[in-house]
Design an enzyme around this catalytic site. Structure first.
Site, PDB file in Angstrom:
ATOM      1  N   SER A 239       3.535   2.937   8.131  1.00  0.00           N
ATOM      2  CA  SER A 239       3.594   4.392   8.288  1.00  0.00           C
ATOM      3  C   SER A 239       2.577   5.087   7.380  1.00  0.00           C
ATOM      4  O   SER A 239       2.134   4.529   6.370  1.00  0.00           O
ATOM      5  CB  SER A 239       4.996   4.884   7.944  1.00  0.00           C
ATOM      6  OG  SER A 239       5.293   4.514   6.616  1.00  0.00           O
ATOM      7  N   GLY A 243       1.216   4.337   3.514  1.00  0.00           N
ATOM      8  CA  GLY A 243      -0.213   4.255   3.197  1.00  0.00           C
ATOM      9  C   GLY A 243      -0.611   5.209   2.083  1.00  0.00           C
ATOM     10  O   GLY A 243      -1.453   4.890   1.238  1.00  0.00           O
ATOM     11  N   GLU A 260      -4.119   0.881   7.796  1.00  0.00           N
ATOM     12  CA  GLU A 260      -3.890   0.967   9.255  1.00  0.00           C
ATOM     13  C   GLU A 260      -2.538   1.631   9.441  1.00  0.00           C
ATOM     14  O   GLU A 260      -1.501   0.976   9.392  1.00  0.00           O
ATOM     15  CB  GLU A 260      -3.874  -0.443   9.866  1.00  0.00           C
ATOM     16  CG  GLU A 260      -5.185  -1.186   9.728  1.00  0.00           C
ATOM     17  CD  GLU A 260      -6.232  -0.740  10.738  1.00  0.00           C
ATOM     18  OE1 GLU A 260      -5.901   0.017  11.676  1.00  0.00           O
ATOM     19  OE2 GLU A 260      -7.393  -1.149  10.578  1.00  0.00           O
ATOM     20  N   CYS A 294       1.757   1.305  17.301  1.00  0.00           N
ATOM     21  CA  CYS A 294       1.007   2.366  16.633  1.00  0.00           C
ATOM     22  C   CYS A 294       0.141   3.096  17.651  1.00  0.00           C
ATOM     23  O   CYS A 294      -0.165   4.281  17.493  1.00  0.00           O
ATOM     24  CB  CYS A 294       0.146   1.790  15.517  1.00  0.00           C
ATOM     25  SG  CYS A 294      -0.886   0.428  16.046  1.00  0.00           S
TER      26      CYS A 294
HETATM   27  P1  NAD Z   1       6.765   1.073   7.179  1.00  0.00           P
HETATM   28  O1  NAD Z   1       5.757   1.965   6.580  1.00  0.00           O
HETATM   29  O2  NAD Z   1       8.197   1.420   7.027  1.00  0.00           O
HETATM   30  O3  NAD Z   1       6.609  -0.402   6.560  1.00  0.00           O
HETATM   31  C1  NAD Z   1       5.406  -1.124   6.678  1.00  0.00           C
HETATM   32  C2  NAD Z   1       5.293  -2.106   5.535  1.00  0.00           C
HETATM   33  O4  NAD Z   1       5.046  -1.399   4.314  1.00  0.00           O
HETATM   34  C3  NAD Z   1       6.555  -2.930   5.281  1.00  0.00           C
HETATM   35  O5  NAD Z   1       6.189  -4.246   4.962  1.00  0.00           O
HETATM   36  C4  NAD Z   1       7.185  -2.222   4.087  1.00  0.00           C
HETATM   37  O6  NAD Z   1       8.034  -3.039   3.327  1.00  0.00           O
HETATM   38  C5  NAD Z   1       5.939  -1.835   3.309  1.00  0.00           C
HETATM   39  N1  NAD Z   1       6.086  -0.711   2.369  1.00  0.00           N
HETATM   40  C6  NAD Z   1       6.828   0.398   2.521  1.00  0.00           C
HETATM   41  N2  NAD Z   1       6.648   1.223   1.461  1.00  0.00           N
HETATM   42  C7  NAD Z   1       5.756   0.625   0.636  1.00  0.00           C
HETATM   43  C8  NAD Z   1       5.155   0.985  -0.618  1.00  0.00           C
HETATM   44  N3  NAD Z   1       5.446   2.123  -1.234  1.00  0.00           N
HETATM   45  N4  NAD Z   1       4.272   0.129  -1.170  1.00  0.00           N
HETATM   46  C9  NAD Z   1       3.938  -1.017  -0.554  1.00  0.00           C
HETATM   47  N5  NAD Z   1       4.494  -1.421   0.625  1.00  0.00           N
HETATM   48  C10 NAD Z   1       5.393  -0.603   1.218  1.00  0.00           C
HETATM   49  O7  NAD Z   1       6.393   0.915   8.720  1.00  0.00           O
HETATM   50  P2  NAD Z   1       7.194   0.195   9.889  1.00  0.00           P
HETATM   51  O8  NAD Z   1       8.405   0.993  10.232  1.00  0.00           O
HETATM   52  O9  NAD Z   1       7.360  -1.263   9.610  1.00  0.00           O
HETATM   53  O10 NAD Z   1       6.123   0.297  11.082  1.00  0.00           O
HETATM   54  C11 NAD Z   1       5.955   1.455  11.845  1.00  0.00           C
HETATM   55  C12 NAD Z   1       4.765   2.268  11.378  1.00  0.00           C
HETATM   56  O11 NAD Z   1       3.616   1.445  11.249  1.00  0.00           O
HETATM   57  C13 NAD Z   1       4.383   3.340  12.384  1.00  0.00           C
HETATM   58  O12 NAD Z   1       4.012   4.501  11.706  1.00  0.00           O
HETATM   59  C14 NAD Z   1       3.186   2.732  13.108  1.00  0.00           C
HETATM   60  O13 NAD Z   1       2.338   3.672  13.714  1.00  0.00           O
HETATM   61  C15 NAD Z   1       2.527   2.000  11.986  1.00  0.00           C
HETATM   62  N6  NAD Z   1       1.665   0.907  12.457  1.00  0.00           N
HETATM   63  C16 NAD Z   1       0.318   1.078  12.371  1.00  0.00           C
HETATM   64  C17 NAD Z   1      -0.521   0.086  12.854  1.00  0.00           C
HETATM   65  C18 NAD Z   1      -2.012   0.260  12.825  1.00  0.00           C
HETATM   66  O14 NAD Z   1      -2.713  -0.718  13.010  1.00  0.00           O
HETATM   67  N7  NAD Z   1      -2.535   1.461  12.619  1.00  0.00           N
HETATM   68  C19 NAD Z   1       0.012  -1.090  13.382  1.00  0.00           C
HETATM   69  C20 NAD Z   1       1.385  -1.236  13.418  1.00  0.00           C
HETATM   70  C21 NAD Z   1       2.212  -0.226  12.955  1.00  0.00           C
END
Ligand code: NAD
Length: 505
Positions: A239, A243, A260, A294
């Site tokens: 998300s 990021g 990403e 995404c």
């Molecule tokens: P999320 O942000 O909840 O989690 C993604 C990852 O980040 C997980 O492994 C989580 O444990 C980790 N994380 C969370 N907070 C963190 C922090 N503060 N520091 C380090 N790591 C942390 O996302 P999700 O629910 O798993 O996936 C959905 C989101 O991902 C959507 O917004 C989607 O658009 C995006 N996404 C983007 C792409 C791309 O290539 N642009 C691809 C897939 C998913």
């Protein structure tokens, strides 16, 4: 078709995949299947000391790996690709069990891993720099590319294996070690991928088991990984909120980031569009993967002259979508990842309704006991309201109308994200305008195909709140290497650049 519980299917998969479950002594990560909610396994959560240890061990392995010739590094990735081919059905089933995506998409995900391995093998013989004309006589300038060190990979639940493979296949041929923090929702897939990669290393006689490491846990474990001073790149997928935190943690020490993040992807459908093609593309992009890509299509910007016809065809098509067990061949839409996703979807639909939207679909369907299944929603909106401007990670498609092309493009680019986009048109002027500097502001812009389902050959990623990173094909490999500019003097004088004179009198 009747299926055994996901937990039973997982036990069967353990015979076909390297899924050696480490003991989960104290704090454990419970791995549930979104298909029926059953508990598949428990994994130990990595402590911050374990994260430090993993990165240090990976760094140690990297000190050797960086000197292995790149084509030989490519051989490991080639063998890994062969192993993936042999395990494709089993790994695809595991992806389906853990993420809930339908088996066709699970197979597609593993194919994407195989494709990026093939790409990386070729790349391992093409990591070349430029030779640059020097302004000084008897001098030669060139660029050389060197391994970076330890690359951290953080991945999201919806592509539990492919995103890691995009990063890891390239990172390995570029001479790096990798430490992977998978999503807490799909860590078993990561365990299997790690085991398969270890098999490739062994088969190639590379005695560096720590070259690839796994870290399990939630946000804390990801943050602990980002904090490691030995890390040279953090590639984080998820998300925009995640990021932003990663970018802030990385900035003080100038840690390289590859972000990403989320998307709020749109399609413009113009009067000359082939509506048969458009309907098929919209169906896959908006309802496929239960709207949890995404690149999922979330905003449909239709010319007023075709909007009613297109919308009613979509309503007919949506009524025929089969929702059910993702291992059934006839299923098009499987479960949402969990109950939280359902709550967010329903709240957003209520908001859209308050903002003047007309909602059809979105209701819970009793497809498999214990899982969260919903009918993908179509929401006709009076304009691009607050609800439409947000990414909701669920199958909601908002429909809006336009009359002038500049109005459509402005509406298209108005949102915070900039990942993927598309236009359906048979008018070459409209198509070229959309792809031009005045058109889509996204990292991916397509004509007559939907915004989702990218091939690995191109660079993947997006602008603005999507984070700006580029992964996968084209020249994305440069993110994983350090560029050095070299100047060699093979003459007998020491001329300075820009003609500067600095001589003792
Ligand atoms: P999320 O942000 O909840 O989690 C993604 C990852 O980040 C997980 O492994 C989580 O444990 C980790 N994380 C969370 N907070 C963190 C922090 N503060 N520091 C380090 N790591 C942390 O996302 P999700 O629910 O798993 O996936 C959905 C989101 O991902 C959507 O917004 C989607 O658009 C995006 N996404 C983007 C792409 C791309 O290539 N642009 C691809 C897939 C998913």
């Amino acid at each position: 078709m009747e299926h055994a519980a996901a937990s039973t299917l997982f036990e069967q998969l353990r015979k076909r995949l390297p899924l050696d479950l480490p003991p989960a002594p104290h704090e454990a990560l419970a791995c549930h299947s979104p298909i029926d909610g059953s508990l598949l396994a428990q994994l130990p959560i990595s402590s911050s000391e374990a994260v430090v240890h993993s990165v240090a061990a990976a760094h140690h392995a990297w000190l050797h790996w960086r000197s292995v010739p790149a084509p030989r590094r490519g051989e490991v990735v080639r063998v890994f690709g062969e192993i993936l081919r042999a395990h494709k059905p089993a790994l695809a089933q595991l992806v389906t069990l853990e993420s809930g995506k339908i088996i066709q998409e699970g197979l597609g995900e593993v194919q994407e891993m195989i494709d990026i391995c093939d790409f990386a093998v070729g790349l391992s013989r093409q990591l070349h720099g430029l030779t640059i004309a020097s302004e000084r006589p008897h001098h030669r300038m060139m660029e050389t590319w060197h391994p970076l060190g330890v690359v951290g990979v953080i991945s999201a639940f919806n592509f539990p294996a492919a995103v890691w493979a995009w990063n890891t296949a390239l990172a390995l041929v570029c001479g790096n070690a990798v430490v992977w923090k998978p999503s807490e929702k799909t860590s078993l897939t990561a365990l299997a991928c790690h085991g398969l990669l270890q098999q490739a290393l062994q088969r190639c006689g590379i005695d560096l088991p720590h070259l690839h490491q796994l870290v399990f846990g939630r946000a804390d474990a990801g943050a602990a990984l980002v904090a490691q001073p030995l890390l040279r790149l953090i590639s984080a997928t998820g998300s925009t909120a995640m990021g932003r935190r990663v970018a802030q943690a990385a900035a003080p020490r100038f840690l390289r980031t590859l972000l990403e993040l989320g998307g709020n992807n749109a399609m413009i459908v113009t009067p000359s569009a082939d509506l048969d093609l458009a309907v098929r593309a919209i169906l896959f992009s908006a309802a496929g993967t239960a709207g949890q890509r995404c690149t999922s299509l979330r905003r449909l910007i239709m010319h007023a002259s075709i909007a009613d016809a297109l919308w009613s065809r979509l309503q007919q098509a949506y009524a025929q979508i089969t929702i059910g067990h993702p291992l059934d061949d006839t299923t098009l839409v499987g479960p949402l990842i969990d109950g939280d996703a359902l709550v967010k979807m329903q709240q957003r639909l209520q908001q859209a309704h308050r903002e003047g939207g007309h909602v059809s679909g979105g209701e819970v369907v009793d497809a498999v006991h214990g899982g969260v299944y919903v009918r993908p929603a179509l929401v006709r909106m009076p304009g691009q309201t607050t609800a439409v401007r947000e990414e909701t990670f669920a199958p909601i498609l908002y429909g809006m109308t336009y009359t002038q092309m500049d109005e459509a493009i402005a509406q298209h680019n108005e949102v915070a994200h900039g990942l993927s986009s598309s236009m359906f048109t048979s008018d070459i002027r409209e198509a070229e305008l959309f792809l031009s500097a005045q058109g889509s502001d996204c990292g991916i812009a397509n004509i007559n195909i939907g915004p989702s389902g990218a091939e690995i050959g191109g660079a993947f990623g997006g602008e603005k709140d999507t984070g700006g990173g580029r992964e996968s094909g084209s020249d994305a490999w440069k993110n994983y290497m350090r560029r050095a500019t070299n100047t060699i003097n093979y003459g007998h004088d020491l001329p300075l650049a820009q003609g500067i004179r600095f001589d003792l009198q």
